[in-house]
Design a protein around this motif. Sequence first.
Motif: not given
Length: 128
Positions: A69-74
């Motif tokens: 699972t790829i995710s981001r927290d800008n």
Amino acid sequence: QLQFVESGGGLVQPGGSLRLSCVGDGFTLDYLSVGWFLHAPGKEREGVSCINTSGENIHYVDSVKGRFTISRDNAKNTVFLQMNSLKPEATGIYYCAAVVSSISPGQTTCTMTAFGSWGQGTQVTVSS
């Protein structure tokens, strides 16, 4: 130049999990689609997953679908790759990089075509 710092790799048994992190080295990721790439021993570096700027468009290579699972927290300027049910073939150095986006009205689609510089990567070893 766009270079990232990867972390979170290690030695894990088959079936185990790791969470990789990637931060921009002195620049914001807000306006970049980002991809994770694997350079396995004896093979060419290949794309594993990518995520667009908003996190709403995501792609995975078939071999990791349902497990990664790829995710981001800008706000933290960070992109993550959660890797579950790891297999020995996941062994190698993982890199993240800015990737080309395909832009159409109302949608930005990430690709696994990287640009910029490669960082040091993080080593993942899946072995019993």
